[in-house]
Design a protein around this motif. Structure first.
Motif, PDB file in Angstrom:
ATOM      1  N   VAL A  54       6.665   3.717 -13.019  1.00  0.00           N
ATOM      2  CA  VAL A  54       6.656   2.633 -12.030  1.00  0.00           C
ATOM      3  C   VAL A  54       7.357   3.190 -10.804  1.00  0.00           C
ATOM      4  O   VAL A  54       8.536   3.558 -10.861  1.00  0.00           O
ATOM      5  CB  VAL A  54       7.373   1.373 -12.556  1.00  0.00           C
ATOM      6  CG1 VAL A  54       7.406   0.297 -11.477  1.00  0.00           C
ATOM      7  CG2 VAL A  54       6.667   0.847 -13.809  1.00  0.00           C
ATOM      8  N   LEU A  55       6.632   3.258  -9.695  1.00  0.00           N
ATOM      9  CA  LEU A  55       7.073   4.038  -8.542  1.00  0.00           C
ATOM     10  C   LEU A  55       7.037   3.219  -7.254  1.00  0.00           C
ATOM     11  O   LEU A  55       5.991   2.690  -6.872  1.00  0.00           O
ATOM     12  CB  LEU A  55       6.142   5.256  -8.412  1.00  0.00           C
ATOM     13  CG  LEU A  55       6.269   6.145  -7.174  1.00  0.00           C
ATOM     14  CD1 LEU A  55       7.628   6.829  -7.133  1.00  0.00           C
ATOM     15  CD2 LEU A  55       5.146   7.179  -7.179  1.00  0.00           C
ATOM     16  N   ASP A  56       8.178   3.129  -6.589  1.00  0.00           N
ATOM     17  CA  ASP A  56       8.247   2.450  -5.296  1.00  0.00           C
ATOM     18  C   ASP A  56       7.735   3.383  -4.199  1.00  0.00           C
ATOM     19  O   ASP A  56       7.986   4.596  -4.228  1.00  0.00           O
ATOM     20  CB  ASP A  56       9.698   2.036  -5.001  1.00  0.00           C
ATOM     21  CG  ASP A  56       9.802   1.170  -3.759  1.00  0.00           C
ATOM     22  OD1 ASP A  56       8.835   0.441  -3.462  1.00  0.00           O
ATOM     23  OD2 ASP A  56      10.840   1.240  -3.083  1.00  0.00           O
ATOM     24  N   TRP A  57       7.029   2.839  -3.231  1.00  0.00           N
ATOM     25  CA  TRP A  57       6.494   3.636  -2.127  1.00  0.00           C
ATOM     26  C   TRP A  57       7.622   4.129  -1.216  1.00  0.00           C
ATOM     27  O   TRP A  57       7.725   5.300  -0.900  1.00  0.00           O
ATOM     28  CB  TRP A  57       5.490   2.790  -1.338  1.00  0.00           C
ATOM     29  CG  TRP A  57       4.858   3.477  -0.141  1.00  0.00           C
ATOM     30  CD1 TRP A  57       5.483   4.211   0.816  1.00  0.00           C
ATOM     31  CD2 TRP A  57       3.476   3.481   0.209  1.00  0.00           C
ATOM     32  NE1 TRP A  57       4.587   4.660   1.746  1.00  0.00           N
ATOM     33  CE2 TRP A  57       3.337   4.227   1.404  1.00  0.00           C
ATOM     34  CE3 TRP A  57       2.337   2.901  -0.351  1.00  0.00           C
ATOM     35  CZ2 TRP A  57       2.108   4.411   2.033  1.00  0.00           C
ATOM     36  CZ3 TRP A  57       1.116   3.088   0.283  1.00  0.00           C
ATOM     37  CH2 TRP A  57       1.007   3.840   1.461  1.00  0.00           C
ATOM     38  N   MET A  58       8.492   3.182  -0.806  1.00  0.00           N
ATOM     39  CA  MET A  58       9.549   3.511   0.166  1.00  0.00           C
ATOM     40  C   MET A  58      10.791   3.994  -0.573  1.00  0.00           C
ATOM     41  O   MET A  58      11.526   3.205  -1.158  1.00  0.00           O
ATOM     42  CB  MET A  58       9.881   2.283   1.011  1.00  0.00           C
ATOM     43  CG  MET A  58       8.695   1.752   1.800  1.00  0.00           C
ATOM     44  SD  MET A  58       8.091   2.932   3.035  1.00  0.00           S
ATOM     45  CE  MET A  58       9.468   2.938   4.175  1.00  0.00           C
ATOM     46  N   LEU A  59      11.005   5.305  -0.539  1.00  0.00           N
ATOM     47  CA  LEU A  59      12.143   5.906  -1.211  1.00  0.00           C
ATOM     48  C   LEU A  59      12.884   6.818  -0.243  1.00  0.00           C
ATOM     49  O   LEU A  59      12.275   7.391   0.663  1.00  0.00           O
ATOM     50  CB  LEU A  59      11.683   6.745  -2.421  1.00  0.00           C
ATOM     51  CG  LEU A  59      11.065   5.997  -3.599  1.00  0.00           C
ATOM     52  CD1 LEU A  59      10.451   7.000  -4.575  1.00  0.00           C
ATOM     53  CD2 LEU A  59      12.101   5.136  -4.308  1.00  0.00           C
TER      54      LEU A  59
END
Length: 229
Positions: A54-59
């Motif tokens: 599960v990966l957030d775009w804004m990192l």
């Protein structure tokens, strides 16, 4: 011994979001590994060998898009499903996410229940053995629901550990698994087992499969591990 819980790698920099997602994923029965940045996520990817990301775009640092791109470029992780989370709701952003390799795209704010359903759907596709599905590789058929294995129609008698080993191999044929990775997937990381034990059980699996007829489908990759190919 039951099969180890599926592992979810959660890459999210916002603490409140990460806490909520971790709580709900663990409530669903998954083992959750957390990363606060793209760089940390990529490091954990090799260490933890997750079943889903599960990966957030804004990192901070490496963006989620770049993390996804690197995941899908690697032979050993390209089949690992990625669910991308993003506040970007425009069609062009969704398209970019999918073209980078994301398997699903969820726009913030989102329903946690819906996200959990999407997680389950992706894991059903990639961890078929964990959902009672039938797996097939050449003339070998593994039925997770009845816990039976056949080869060319003849029943293959396997112990519980050999059955879990074969399930793991058949979920991703061709993938090379190190002994440490097999220990984690088949025995679980909370159980101490010597890596030589893996060789013993792989030997038993080979004996059972070849005894049912046909060549040995388990390949030893020198210095790396084992693969079904």
């Amino acid at each position: 011994m039951s099969a180890p819980r599926p592992c979810v790698l959660l890459i999210e920099d916002e603490p409140a979001q990460r806490e909520v997602l971790c709580y709900n994923l663990e409530a669903e029965g998954y083992r959750v590994v957390q990363a606060q940045s793209g760089d940390e996520g990529l490091l954990l990817l090799d260490e933890e060998m997750p079943d889903l990301i599960v990966l957030d775009w804004m990192l901070p640092g490496v963006s989620g898009i770049e993390v996804c791109r690197q995941i899908k470029m690697r032979l050993e992780t390209r089949a690992t499903p990625v669910i991308m989370l993003s506040a970007r709701s425009e069609e062009v952003d969704r398209v970019r996410g999918f073209e980078t390799g994301a398997d699903d795209y969820v726009v913030k704010p989102y329903s946690v229940n819906e996200l959990m359903a999407r997680v389950r759907a992706q894991l059903r596709r990639t961890r078929a053995a964990a959902t009672g599905a039938r797996l097939m590789f050449e003339d070998i058929v593994l039925d997770s629901e009845t816990h039976k294995v056949t080869r060319a129609g003849a029943e293959v008698k396997l112990g519980p550990t050999e059955f879990r080993l074969l399930s793991n191999f058949m979920e991703k044929p061709g993938r090379v698994w190190s002994r440490d990775q097999l220990l984690d997937r088949v025995w679980g990381r909370d159980v101490y087992v010597d890596t030589r034990t893996v060789d013993v059980h792989v030997g038993r699996l080979r004996k059972a499969l070849t005894g049912a007829g046909g060549s040995d489908p388990v390949r030893t990759v020198r210095g790396a591990g084992y693969a079904l190919s």
